[in-house]
Design a protein around this motif. Structure first.
Motif, PDB file in Angstrom:
ATOM      1  N   GLY A  94       0.674  -1.272  -0.017  1.00 56.28           N
ATOM      2  CA  GLY A  94      -0.015   0.000  -0.046  1.00 56.28           C
ATOM      3  C   GLY A  94       0.867   1.174  -0.087  1.00 56.28           C
ATOM      4  N   GLN A  95       1.791   1.355   1.032  1.00 54.54           N
ATOM      5  CA  GLN A  95       2.873   2.336   0.740  1.00 54.54           C
ATOM      6  C   GLN A  95       3.400   2.574  -0.673  1.00 54.54           C
ATOM      7  N   VAL A  96       4.033   1.434  -1.214  1.00 52.47           N
ATOM      8  CA  VAL A  96       4.732   1.504  -2.646  1.00 52.47           C
ATOM      9  C   VAL A  96       3.658   1.912  -3.593  1.00 52.47           C
ATOM     10  N   GLU A  97       2.245   1.773  -3.446  1.00 58.79           N
ATOM     11  CA  GLU A  97       1.452   2.106  -4.416  1.00 58.79           C
ATOM     12  C   GLU A  97       1.158   3.704  -4.301  1.00 58.79           C
ATOM     13  N   ARG A  98       1.361   4.340  -3.140  1.00 53.81           N
ATOM     14  CA  ARG A  98       1.295   5.749  -2.997  1.00 53.81           C
ATOM     15  C   ARG A  98       2.699   6.645  -3.477  1.00 53.81           C
ATOM     16  N   PHE A  99       3.915   6.054  -3.712  1.00 51.35           N
ATOM     17  CA  PHE A  99       4.936   6.271  -4.067  1.00 51.35           C
ATOM     18  C   PHE A  99       4.992   7.130  -5.424  1.00 51.35           C
ATOM     19  N   SER A 100       5.569   8.286  -5.570  1.00 47.40           N
ATOM     20  CA  SER A 100       5.686   9.088  -6.719  1.00 47.40           C
ATOM     21  C   SER A 100       6.788   8.171  -7.440  1.00 47.40           C
ATOM     22  N   LEU A 101       7.004   8.452  -8.785  1.00 44.70           N
ATOM     23  CA  LEU A 101       8.092   8.100  -9.544  1.00 44.70           C
ATOM     24  C   LEU A 101       9.397   8.245  -8.995  1.00 44.70           C
ATOM     25  N   GLN A 102       9.149   9.460  -8.475  1.00 45.69           N
ATOM     26  CA  GLN A 102      10.657   9.759  -7.760  1.00 45.69           C
ATOM     27  C   GLN A 102      11.161   8.796  -6.688  1.00 45.69           C
ATOM     28  N   GLU A 103      10.219   8.345  -5.883  1.00 43.38           N
ATOM     29  CA  GLU A 103      10.560   7.239  -4.742  1.00 43.38           C
ATOM     30  C   GLU A 103      10.818   5.880  -5.562  1.00 43.38           C
ATOM     31  N   PHE A 104      10.009   5.539  -6.607  1.00 44.87           N
ATOM     32  CA  PHE A 104      10.351   4.416  -7.303  1.00 44.87           C
ATOM     33  C   PHE A 104      11.901   4.582  -7.791  1.00 44.87           C
ATOM     34  N   GLY A 367      12.075  16.926 -30.605  1.00 45.83           N
ATOM     35  CA  GLY A 367      13.072  16.037 -30.623  1.00 45.83           C
ATOM     36  C   GLY A 367      13.110  15.065 -29.440  1.00 45.83           C
ATOM     37  N   THR A 368      14.075  14.171 -29.624  1.00 41.95           N
ATOM     38  CA  THR A 368      14.302  13.170 -28.394  1.00 41.95           C
ATOM     39  C   THR A 368      14.904  14.155 -27.203  1.00 41.95           C
ATOM     40  N   GLY A 369      14.183  13.787 -25.965  1.00 44.35           N
ATOM     41  CA  GLY A 369      14.609  14.662 -24.754  1.00 44.35           C
ATOM     42  C   GLY A 369      14.432  15.986 -24.696  1.00 44.35           C
ATOM     43  N   SER A 370      13.416  16.330 -25.640  1.00 43.90           N
ATOM     44  CA  SER A 370      12.892  17.705 -25.420  1.00 43.90           C
ATOM     45  C   SER A 370      11.560  18.049 -24.291  1.00 43.90           C
ATOM     46  N   GLY A 371      11.362  17.228 -23.754  1.00 42.98           N
ATOM     47  CA  GLY A 371      10.368  17.470 -22.604  1.00 42.98           C
ATOM     48  C   GLY A 371       8.882  16.902 -23.014  1.00 42.98           C
ATOM     49  N   LYS A 372       8.646  16.147 -24.175  1.00 47.86           N
ATOM     50  CA  LYS A 372       7.387  15.757 -24.529  1.00 47.86           C
ATOM     51  C   LYS A 372       6.644  14.994 -23.499  1.00 47.86           C
ATOM     52  N   SER A 373       7.071  13.759 -23.041  1.00 49.29           N
ATOM     53  CA  SER A 373       6.472  12.924 -22.117  1.00 49.29           C
ATOM     54  C   SER A 373       6.321  13.574 -20.734  1.00 49.29           C
ATOM     55  N   THR A 374       7.491  14.303 -20.533  1.00 50.17           N
ATOM     56  CA  THR A 374       7.459  14.909 -19.270  1.00 50.17           C
ATOM     57  C   THR A 374       6.369  15.806 -19.009  1.00 50.17           C
ATOM     58  N   ILE A 375       5.757  16.531 -19.788  1.00 46.95           N
ATOM     59  CA  ILE A 375       4.580  17.352 -19.759  1.00 46.95           C
ATOM     60  C   ILE A 375       3.414  16.464 -19.175  1.00 46.95           C
ATOM     61  N   LEU A 376       3.335  15.361 -20.053  1.00 47.02           N
ATOM     62  CA  LEU A 376       2.074  14.553 -19.538  1.00 47.02           C
ATOM     63  C   LEU A 376       2.135  13.823 -18.259  1.00 47.02           C
ATOM     64  N   HIS A 377       3.513  13.477 -17.717  1.00 43.88           N
ATOM     65  CA  HIS A 377       4.021  13.055 -16.322  1.00 43.88           C
ATOM     66  C   HIS A 377       3.456  13.931 -15.247  1.00 43.88           C
ATOM     67  N   LEU A 378       3.867  15.365 -15.748  1.00 42.51           N
ATOM     68  CA  LEU A 378       3.533  16.284 -14.620  1.00 42.51           C
ATOM     69  C   LEU A 378       1.977  16.428 -14.662  1.00 42.51           C
ATOM     70  N   MET A 380      -0.317  14.264 -15.100  1.00 47.75           N
ATOM     71  CA  MET A 380      -0.988  13.219 -14.140  1.00 47.75           C
ATOM     72  C   MET A 380      -0.317  13.069 -12.656  1.00 47.75           C
ATOM     73  N   ARG A 381       0.411  14.145 -12.283  1.00 47.43           N
ATOM     74  CA  ARG A 381       1.177  14.056 -11.211  1.00 47.43           C
ATOM     75  C   ARG A 381       2.077  12.999 -10.825  1.00 47.43           C
ATOM     76  N   PHE A 382       2.814  12.354 -11.783  1.00 42.90           N
ATOM     77  CA  PHE A 382       3.673  11.413 -11.504  1.00 42.90           C
ATOM     78  C   PHE A 382       4.896  11.865 -10.881  1.00 42.90           C
ATOM     79  N   GLN A 402      -5.538  12.933  -5.958  1.00 45.04           N
ATOM     80  CA  GLN A 402      -4.679  12.159  -7.056  1.00 45.04           C
ATOM     81  C   GLN A 402      -5.926  11.275  -7.885  1.00 45.04           C
ATOM     82  N   GLU A 403      -6.515  10.602  -6.829  1.00 40.38           N
ATOM     83  CA  GLU A 403      -7.783   9.944  -7.549  1.00 40.38           C
ATOM     84  C   GLU A 403      -8.472  10.827  -8.290  1.00 40.38           C
ATOM     85  N   GLU A 404      -8.959  11.893  -7.883  1.00 44.91           N
ATOM     86  CA  GLU A 404     -10.075  12.687  -8.775  1.00 44.91           C
ATOM     87  C   GLU A 404      -9.424  13.106  -9.726  1.00 44.91           C
TER      88      GLU A 404
END
Length: 575
Positions: A94-104, A367-378, A380-382, A402-404
């Motif tokens: 349950g604790q791991v499920e609450r982790f952000s990607l930073q903790e992973f 381009g690769t590494g330009s931050g495209k996927s980062t926008i989506l992760h932010l 989603m509050r990953f 986060q659930e909402e």
């Protein structure tokens, strides 16, 4: 380690009963040698067979009662330890499920798996041993000493001399073993990491003929773990020989001096027999304690690792005043957003501002590494932004739970992830209460209906772990259907059409246009052809917004976009 034992609180009554039963069993064991002494000194010496039979029957009854207490206590101990392990595993998961990607990223997947399985098992086993020995061993040692002194105080001095030596050996070995056990668990993490990478990447490994190199890498990690385990084993293996040596020397000394005491009439033969039994019980209990201490160092190292997971405060959490998302429209706003990945030298996105409106398609390219996927992760509050604000429906996403927040978003990841089960179960993962008609509709829009019809069992067809029995395009289409069935306010496609052929891609985008008409659609893409008709295209270059507009506008005003288009399309196609 004792901090973790708070999770055994639901079994407190079982623990209390176990303690009482072990107390009764210990009393029974301590009483038996005295009865044996009476049989020898009274029954045999006087030739009283009635006394021998009566006392023998009484001994048999006490032994049976002690055995019953021991068996019952064992069952209760096993139930308590197993239940404790179940609770701790649930808490850690349950604790791991609450982790952000930073903790992973901090712990690593392999380490989290080891902590949730092997580490908890180590602590569970020690809890079982402690329940069996926590009261029994000290009571047997103290009670045995008291009874031994009652038989012959001078002879008991032998035990007083030996016991501190035994305790010293146990403490010394435990002190040496704890650091090595901690290192051993870390090396087990490394072994699991190599094994996990090898199993999940087996296709790539074989495609590049790296089997031998991977075998060597595993052998190195295995040898490192084995070397540490051997060091621990050599240290721990000294306990039993030393304990047995001291035990046997003690018995020899007791027999030697005891025979002298019997010859002088200071002690009777029956009392000497009882004394030897008490000495054996004391030394046996110390041996059992040493076994427990052999397990405690490793369990202590495991407990620390478990506690590290439980004590982490996730970087992303719900605000106390987090509200509901009811009534919010799918308008996404980025206002001067800056984010840097932990340990990175440069921000992944810098001072980024844009708006994605409902009913429009907002595409993101770069381009690769330009931050495209980062926008989506932010979104989603990953990860949490370092600066700036992200809003949905005019509300800061940090003011939503986060659930909402994630309930408003239909997310299709760059790499399609499916779960073992069925086709229907994977689509229903998006919304559990979806009906059969809705599932078929989502599959049809996602262009998955055609291949699903060809599967044995259709929507009931089995999906293996990771969807390995499906092609890349089939997995992506099921991932899209899973997002569609949520009917969210915002659709997020992270380069989700890369595995589709152009024909399927075109049909899918046409079907999506009608299905997502009232929602905000955000698409990250590598192929220009996928996003040419988007209402707004955001062009990223090294984390910054290099241009924004329609395809035609960007062809006139944005050099970075023109370079991307020219690298993929001919002049006729880009017009």
């Amino acid at each position: 380690m004792f901090k973790l034992f708070r999770f055994a609180e639901p079994y407190r009554y079982g623990i209390a009963v176990t303690v009482v039963l072990m107390f009764l069993q210990s009393i029974a064991q301590l009483y038996l040698p005295t009865l044996m002494a009476d049989i020898v000194d009274v029954g045999i010496v006087n030739g009283d067979s009635g006394y021998i039979w009566g006392t023998g029957a009484w001994m048999l009854l006490i032994a049976a009662a002690g055995t019953a207490c021991n068996v019952t206590a064992g069952l209760l101990s096993a139930k308590t330890a197993t239940g404790f392990g179940q609770i701790v595993r649930s808490r850690v998961f349950g604790q791991v499920e609450r982790f952000s990607l930073q903790e992973f990223d901090t712990f690593g997947t392999a380490s989290l798996i080891t902590r949730t399985t092997n580490d908890i098992t180590q602590v569970q086993q020690v809890l079982f041993m402690m329940l069996r020995m926590f009261l029994s061993a000290p009571l047997m040692i103290v009670g045995g000493l008291v009874m031994a002194f009652s038989k012959d105080a001078r002879l008991a001095l032998i035990l007083v001399t030996v016991i501190p030596l035994l305790v010293g050996v146990i403490v010394f070995v435990a002190a040496k073993g704890i650091p090595l056990f901690r290192a051993m668990q870390q090396k087990l993490d490394r072994l699991n990491l190599v094994l996990r990478e090898n199993l999940t990447g087996i296709r790539v490994i074989r495609a590049f003929n790296r089997t031998e190199q991977e075998r060597d890498r595993f052998a190195a990690a295995n040898a490192d773990l084995t070397a540490t385990a051997m060091r621990v084993t050599r240290i721990m293996s000294t306990i039993f020989p030393v304990m047995l040596l001291l035990l046997n020397l003690s018995i020899v000394a007791i027999m030697w001096f005891g025979s002298i005491r019997v010859d002088s009439g200071s002690i009777q033969v029956g009392d000497l027999i009882a004394f030897i039994q008490y000495a054996s019980q004391i030394l046996f209990s110390l041996t059992m304690v040493s076994m427990m201490f052999m397990m405690i160092p490793r369990a202590s190292a495991s407990a620390v690792r478990i506690q590290e997971v439980l004590e982490v405060k996730p970087a992303i959490f719900d605000a106390p005043d987090a509200g509901s998302a009811d009534g919010l429209e799918g308008r996404v706003e980025f206002e001067d957003v800056t984010f840097r990945y932990p340990g990175a030298e440069q921000p992944a996105v810098r001072a980024l501002s844009f708006t994605a409106r409902p009913g429009e398609v907002t595409a993101i390219i770069g381009g690769t590494g330009s931050g495209k996927s980062t926008i989506l992760h932010l979104l989603m509050r990953f990860y949490e932004t370092d600066a700036g604000t992200i809003k949905i429906g005019g509300r800061d996403i940090r003011k939503l739970s986060q659930e909402e927040l994630r309930g408003m978003i239909g997310f299709v990841p760059q790499k399609a992830v499916l779960f073992s089960g069925t086709v229907e179960g994977n689509i229903r993962f998006g919304r559990e209460n979806a009906g059969p008609d809705e599932i078929e509709q989502a599959a049809e829009v996602a262009q998955a209906q055609e291949f699903v019809e060809g599967l044995e069992g259709r929507f009931g067809a089995a999906v293996s772990q990771g969807g390995s029995n499906l092609s890349g395009g089939q997995k992506q289409r099921l991932s899209i259907a899973r997002a569609l069935i949520r009917k969210p306010s915002v659709y997020v496609f992270d380069d989700s059409f890369s595995a589709l052929d152009f024909r399927t891609d075109a049909k899918l985008r046409a079907a999506l246009q009608e299905e997502t008409a009232e929602a905000a659609v955000m698409i990250v893409a590598q192929r220009v052809s996928t996003i040419m008709k988007a209402d707004r295209i955001l062009v990223l270059d090294e984390g910054e917004l290099a241009g924004s507009g329609t395809h035609e506008e960007l062809m006139r005003t944005c050099r970075v976009y023109r370079e991307i288009v020219q690298s993929q399309l001919s002049e006729e196609e880009s017009a």
